[in-house]
Design a protein around this motif. Structure first.
Motif, PDB file in Angstrom:
ATOM      1  N   MET A   1       0.852  -1.187   0.000  1.00 12.18           N
ATOM      2  CA  MET A   1       0.000   0.000   0.000  1.00 12.18           C
ATOM      3  C   MET A   1       0.890   1.239   0.000  1.00 12.18           C
ATOM      4  SD  MET A   1      -3.256   0.607   2.485  1.00 12.18           S
ATOM      5  CE  MET A   1      -3.915  -0.998   2.001  1.00 12.18           C
ATOM      6  N   SER A   6      -1.827   5.986   2.136  1.00 10.34           N
ATOM      7  CA  SER A   6      -2.135   5.774   3.559  1.00 10.34           C
ATOM      8  C   SER A   6      -2.251   7.102   4.293  1.00 10.34           C
ATOM      9  CB  SER A   6      -1.044   4.914   4.214  1.00 10.34           C
ATOM     10  OG  SER A   6      -1.005   3.627   3.626  1.00 10.34           O
ATOM     11  N   TYR A  30     -12.485   3.975   0.930  1.00 13.31           N
ATOM     12  CA  TYR A  30     -12.944   2.614   1.219  1.00 13.31           C
ATOM     13  C   TYR A  30     -13.418   1.912  -0.060  1.00 13.31           C
ATOM     14  CZ  TYR A  30     -12.734   2.805   6.331  1.00 13.31           C
ATOM     15  OH  TYR A  30     -12.292   2.860   7.640  1.00 13.31           O
ATOM     16  N   GLY A  33     -10.143   1.278  -2.124  1.00 13.40           N
ATOM     17  CA  GLY A  33      -8.996   0.659  -1.461  1.00 13.40           C
ATOM     18  C   GLY A  33      -7.786   1.559  -1.426  1.00 13.40           C
ATOM     19  N   MET A  37      -7.881  -1.185   3.411  1.00 11.61           N
ATOM     20  CA  MET A  37      -8.426  -2.364   2.742  1.00 11.61           C
ATOM     21  C   MET A  37      -9.773  -2.015   2.104  1.00 11.61           C
ATOM     22  SD  MET A  37      -9.161  -6.183   4.258  1.00 11.61           S
ATOM     23  CE  MET A  37      -7.420  -6.405   4.654  1.00 11.61           C
ATOM     24  N   LYS A  38      -9.936  -2.392   0.866  1.00 12.09           N
ATOM     25  CA  LYS A  38     -11.136  -2.041   0.125  1.00 12.09           C
ATOM     26  C   LYS A  38     -12.387  -2.632   0.761  1.00 12.09           C
ATOM     27  CE  LYS A  38     -13.108  -2.183  -4.557  1.00 12.09           C
ATOM     28  NZ  LYS A  38     -12.859  -2.563  -5.964  1.00 12.09           N
ATOM     29  N   SER A  39     -13.404  -1.774   0.905  1.00 12.69           N
ATOM     30  CA  SER A  39     -14.697  -2.223   1.422  1.00 12.69           C
ATOM     31  C   SER A  39     -15.781  -1.398   0.743  1.00 12.69           C
ATOM     32  CB  SER A  39     -14.782  -2.054   2.942  1.00 12.69           C
ATOM     33  OG  SER A  39     -16.093  -2.363   3.390  1.00 12.69           O
TER      34      SER A  39
END
Length: 286
Positions: A1, A6, A30, A33, A37-39
């Motif tokens: 990442m 970040s 989100y 990502g 962490m992709k959501s």
């Protein structure tokens, strides 16, 4: 990442409680990502909360998101959020909702509704809405044909530099101009549209130079504009460029280059190109 991603995510998270834009961007982080962490579920939840609070940018974004092809496509949700955003006065939402009604894309075709929403966006200066509204009045599609009203909106769009509108006005003057002066006006609008990147305008301008109509014949400039249009996938431009290479108009004759462009046009189903390619390949096998 990536460290920068970040850091961006942390900044958005810190500002999300105080600033709606930070909160919106947090949702996008989100969903994509970026820095976390992709959501998709969590990202959509954040943006939908904003939309429920009346944020028209979040509403417009959701309207566009649910329009896209794929497993998340949902025309009901798309119309719901675009309408909410449009009602808040979001110009882009008004334009997109109007286009959906005009095309019958995801919604039943309704020209009256299209005109209402496109006019709302057009009056705020949205060039694409002005172009679409002008086209409706010129075509008389679902409304009484009104050339004066159609040209008014097309001119407003074209004067903002909207290349497609410049092409349409240019074409109208060239086709319907009853005097040399009007045709020259059409040619000038066509030039502006071509310089703005419209592939149809680039093709037409190239042909005007190639044939010496309204401009002094200039095969080199014709090749320049035909190539720009052909590179955008314009089949007629690809055919014309192929023929220039085949017969040596503005370039040294080059059968291989000609076949390349003619084949590209033929692959799009352009009938004259299909016939020419077939004939050229038959000559090779004879």
């Amino acid at each position: 990442m990536a460290p920068l991603h970040s850091k961006f995510f942390r900044w958005c998270a810190l500002g999300s409680k105080r600033d709606w834009l930070c909160n919106f961007l947090l949702g996008r982080c989100y969903m994509t990502g970026m820095g976390i962490m992709k959501s998709l579920t969590r990202g959509l939840s954040i943006i939908e909360d904003l939309a429920d609070q009346g944020n028209d940018t979040a509403q417009f974004y959701l309207g566009g998101f649910y329009t896209r092809d794929g497993p998340t496509q949902d025309h009901v949700k798309s119309e719901k959020w675009l309408r909410k955003s449009a009602m808040f006065g979001n110009t882009q939402a008004q334009m997109q909702l109007g286009m959906m009604y005009m095309r019958g894309s995801g919604l039943p075709k309704d020209i009256d509704a299209a005109v209402v929403w496109l006019r709302s966006a057009a009056e705020k200066g949205c060039a694409s809405a002005q172009m679409a509204l002008g086209g409706i009045y010129l075509s008389g599609d679902g409304v009484a044909s009104n050339t004066e009203e159609g040209l008014k909106w097309l001119h407003r769009s074209a004067e903002q530099g909207f290349a497609q509108a410049q092409y349409v006005i240019g074409k109208l003057f060239l086709e319907m101009g009853d005097s040399l002066e009007k045709q020259q006006i059409g040619a000038e609008w066509m030039r502006k549209g071509a310089e703005g990147g419209d592939d149809d305008a680039q093709y037409m301008l190239g042909m005007l130079f190639l044939e010496g109509k309204l401009f002094a014949q200039d095969e080199h400039r014709a090749i320049e504009w035909l190539r720009k249009s052909a590179l955008q996938g314009h089949a007629k431009a690809q055919h014309a460029l192929g023929e220039c290479h085949l017969y040596g108009q503005g370039v040294i004759p080059d059968r291989e280059e000609a076949l390349k462009w003619l084949s590209k046009a033929a692959e799009q189903g352009h009938p004259p190109s299909v016939m020419t390619v077939m004939a050229m390949r038959a000559e090779v096998t004879d």
